[in-house]
Write a protein that holds these residues in place. Structure first.
Motif, PDB file in Angstrom:
ATOM      1  N   UNK A 171      50.061  33.075 -19.985  1.00  0.00           N
ATOM      2  CA  UNK A 171      50.326  34.188 -19.076  1.00  0.00           C
ATOM      3  C   UNK A 171      51.740  34.026 -18.562  1.00  0.00           C
ATOM      4  N   UNK A 172      52.510  35.102 -18.591  1.00  0.00           N
ATOM      5  CA  UNK A 172      53.819  35.041 -17.953  1.00  0.00           C
ATOM      6  C   UNK A 172      54.156  36.398 -17.354  1.00  0.00           C
ATOM      7  N   UNK A 173      54.884  36.328 -16.264  1.00  0.00           N
ATOM      8  CA  UNK A 173      55.282  37.539 -15.567  1.00  0.00           C
ATOM      9  C   UNK A 173      55.882  37.179 -14.226  1.00  0.00           C
ATOM     10  N   UNK A 189      47.379  42.623 -12.834  1.00  0.00           N
ATOM     11  CA  UNK A 189      48.352  41.674 -12.294  1.00  0.00           C
ATOM     12  C   UNK A 189      49.787  42.000 -12.700  1.00  0.00           C
ATOM     13  N   UNK A 190      49.945  42.925 -13.644  1.00  0.00           N
ATOM     14  CA  UNK A 190      51.254  43.278 -14.203  1.00  0.00           C
ATOM     15  C   UNK A 190      51.945  42.049 -14.811  1.00  0.00           C
ATOM     16  N   UNK A 191      51.186  41.349 -15.666  1.00  0.00           N
ATOM     17  CA  UNK A 191      51.700  40.188 -16.386  1.00  0.00           C
ATOM     18  C   UNK A 191      51.376  40.349 -17.864  1.00  0.00           C
ATOM     19  N   UNK A 192      52.000  39.537 -18.709  1.00  0.00           N
ATOM     20  CA  UNK A 192      51.690  39.504 -20.132  1.00  0.00           C
ATOM     21  C   UNK A 192      50.746  38.338 -20.384  1.00  0.00           C
ATOM     22  N   UNK A 193      49.705  38.600 -21.160  1.00  0.00           N
ATOM     23  CA  UNK A 193      48.716  37.572 -21.485  1.00  0.00           C
ATOM     24  C   UNK A 193      48.542  37.522 -22.989  1.00  0.00           C
ATOM     25  N   UNK A 194      48.446  36.296 -23.518  1.00  0.00           N
ATOM     26  CA  UNK A 194      48.095  36.162 -24.939  1.00  0.00           C
ATOM     27  C   UNK A 194      46.961  35.160 -25.058  1.00  0.00           C
ATOM     28  N   UNK A 195      46.128  35.387 -26.058  1.00  0.00           N
ATOM     29  CA  UNK A 195      45.005  34.512 -26.358  1.00  0.00           C
ATOM     30  C   UNK A 195      45.023  34.273 -27.850  1.00  0.00           C
ATOM     31  N   UNK A 196      45.017  33.004 -28.227  1.00  0.00           N
ATOM     32  CA  UNK A 196      44.962  32.713 -29.658  1.00  0.00           C
ATOM     33  C   UNK A 196      44.071  31.508 -29.886  1.00  0.00           C
ATOM     34  N   UNK A 197      43.437  31.510 -31.024  1.00  0.00           N
ATOM     35  CA  UNK A 197      42.581  30.398 -31.419  1.00  0.00           C
ATOM     36  C   UNK A 197      43.462  29.187 -31.682  1.00  0.00           C
ATOM     37  N   UNK A 198      43.063  28.020 -31.193  1.00  0.00           N
ATOM     38  CA  UNK A 198      43.824  26.791 -31.409  1.00  0.00           C
ATOM     39  C   UNK A 198      43.503  26.216 -32.780  1.00  0.00           C
ATOM     40  N   UNK A 199      44.467  25.517 -33.327  1.00  0.00           N
ATOM     41  CA  UNK A 199      44.289  24.872 -34.624  1.00  0.00           C
ATOM     42  C   UNK A 199      43.667  23.507 -34.401  1.00  0.00           C
ATOM     43  N   UNK A 200      42.390  23.354 -34.776  1.00  0.00           N
ATOM     44  CA  UNK A 200      41.694  22.097 -34.558  1.00  0.00           C
ATOM     45  C   UNK A 200      42.036  21.057 -35.619  1.00  0.00           C
ATOM     46  N   UNK A 201      42.743  21.442 -36.643  1.00  0.00           N
ATOM     47  CA  UNK A 201      43.104  20.494 -37.707  1.00  0.00           C
ATOM     48  C   UNK A 201      44.018  19.395 -37.206  1.00  0.00           C
ATOM     49  N   UNK A 234      42.691  21.960 -20.146  1.00  0.00           N
ATOM     50  CA  UNK A 234      44.070  21.610 -19.762  1.00  0.00           C
ATOM     51  C   UNK A 234      44.691  22.864 -19.160  1.00  0.00           C
ATOM     52  N   UNK A 235      45.412  22.717 -18.066  1.00  0.00           N
ATOM     53  CA  UNK A 235      46.047  23.857 -17.412  1.00  0.00           C
ATOM     54  C   UNK A 235      47.395  23.418 -16.881  1.00  0.00           C
ATOM     55  N   UNK A 236      48.410  24.213 -17.186  1.00  0.00           N
ATOM     56  CA  UNK A 236      49.756  23.962 -16.683  1.00  0.00           C
ATOM     57  C   UNK A 236      50.304  25.262 -16.127  1.00  0.00           C
ATOM     58  N   UNK A 237      50.936  25.181 -14.978  1.00  0.00           N
ATOM     59  CA  UNK A 237      51.649  26.333 -14.432  1.00  0.00           C
ATOM     60  C   UNK A 237      53.053  25.887 -14.087  1.00  0.00           C
ATOM     61  N   UNK A 238      54.001  26.792 -14.247  1.00  0.00           N
ATOM     62  CA  UNK A 238      55.393  26.514 -13.899  1.00  0.00           C
ATOM     63  C   UNK A 238      55.990  27.769 -13.278  1.00  0.00           C
ATOM     64  N   UNK A 239      56.728  27.561 -12.222  1.00  0.00           N
ATOM     65  CA  UNK A 239      57.471  28.639 -11.589  1.00  0.00           C
ATOM     66  C   UNK A 239      58.942  28.404 -11.905  1.00  0.00           C
ATOM     67  N   UNK A 240      59.560  29.380 -12.533  1.00  0.00           N
ATOM     68  CA  UNK A 240      60.972  29.285 -12.888  1.00  0.00           C
ATOM     69  C   UNK A 240      61.674  30.505 -12.304  1.00  0.00           C
ATOM     70  N   UNK A 275      54.626  31.034 -15.235  1.00  0.00           N
ATOM     71  CA  UNK A 275      54.061  30.761 -16.546  1.00  0.00           C
ATOM     72  C   UNK A 275      52.793  29.958 -16.357  1.00  0.00           C
ATOM     73  N   UNK A 276      51.732  30.347 -17.036  1.00  0.00           N
ATOM     74  CA  UNK A 276      50.470  29.625 -17.037  1.00  0.00           C
ATOM     75  C   UNK A 276      50.082  29.416 -18.488  1.00  0.00           C
ATOM     76  N   UNK A 277      49.723  28.193 -18.853  1.00  0.00           N
ATOM     77  CA  UNK A 277      49.218  27.888 -20.182  1.00  0.00           C
ATOM     78  C   UNK A 277      47.935  27.098 -20.002  1.00  0.00           C
ATOM     79  N   UNK A 278      46.856  27.556 -20.641  1.00  0.00           N
ATOM     80  CA  UNK A 278      45.569  26.885 -20.518  1.00  0.00           C
ATOM     81  C   UNK A 278      44.950  26.668 -21.885  1.00  0.00           C
ATOM     82  N   UNK A 279      44.466  25.459 -22.092  1.00  0.00           N
ATOM     83  CA  UNK A 279      43.636  25.177 -23.258  1.00  0.00           C
ATOM     84  C   UNK A 279      42.204  25.389 -22.799  1.00  0.00           C
TER      85      UNK A 279
END
Length: 171
Positions: A95-97, A157-169, A120-126, A131-135
């Motif tokens: 998520x970013x916005x 929320x007026x943010x951009x969100x993406x969801x993608x399947x993780x590569x378990x390999x 896992x969850x990480x947030x950063x304010x720049x 920015x939020x990234x969550x596994x």
């Protein structure tokens, strides 16, 4: 012996991870899981270990206080042998916005509503951007529902969100 959950928090400096690992190794701790990060100049670490008592861990970590670090130790119960693991599918949510109050709360509530387990969850304010990234581990087949619900939350929320399947390999 039980597993121990240990947290270490304080002003960041070079060598903290080595200091913690050496202190615990010296009293026979086996580190089984850990994570650490730096948050706006503050060091944070959480780890799970076994092979020692709570008191031994507390004594081993006492010298860290002189460097301004706070270490806490608590006993935790390991997952019971034979306890079934849910069949899940790993995903990555980003998520970013523009920074605004409630982004983390709203996005994580949507994930929980779909049965997602945030591993896992990480947030950063720049500057003004957040920015939020969550596994996330989702129940099998729940990815489409989560994508739909995240799209609704993103619009609100007026943010951009993406969801993608993780590569378990690579795991």
């Amino acid at each position: 012996m039980h597993e121990l959950a240990i947290t270490v928090i304080g002003p960041d400096r070079t060598g903290i991870v080595a200091d913690v690992a050496e202190a615990l190794a010296a009293v026979g701790a086996n580190l089984t899981d850990s994570t650490m990060t730096r948050l706006r100049g503050h060091f944070t670490m959480t780890l799970i270990c076994d092979g020692l008592t709570e008191r031994d861990a507390e004594r081993a970590l006492e010298p860290l206080a002189a460097a301004g670090l706070l270490a806490t130790v608590r006993r935790v119960e390991p997952k019971a042998a034979g306890e079934p693991y849910l069949i899940s599918e790993p995903y990555l949510v980003s998520v970013h916005g523009a920074d605004r109050l409630g982004i983390v709360a709203a996005v994580t509530r949507v994930i929980a509503a779909c049965g997602g387990d945030i591993t896992e969850l990480t947030t950063r304010l720049s500057g003004p951007l957040d920015l939020l990234v969550a596994e996330v581990d989702l129940p099998a087949g729940a990815g489409d529902e989560l994508a739909e619900r995240l799209a609704v939350a993103a619009a609100e929320l007026d943010v951009d969100v993406s969801l993608r399947r993780s590569d378990t390999e690579i795991l």
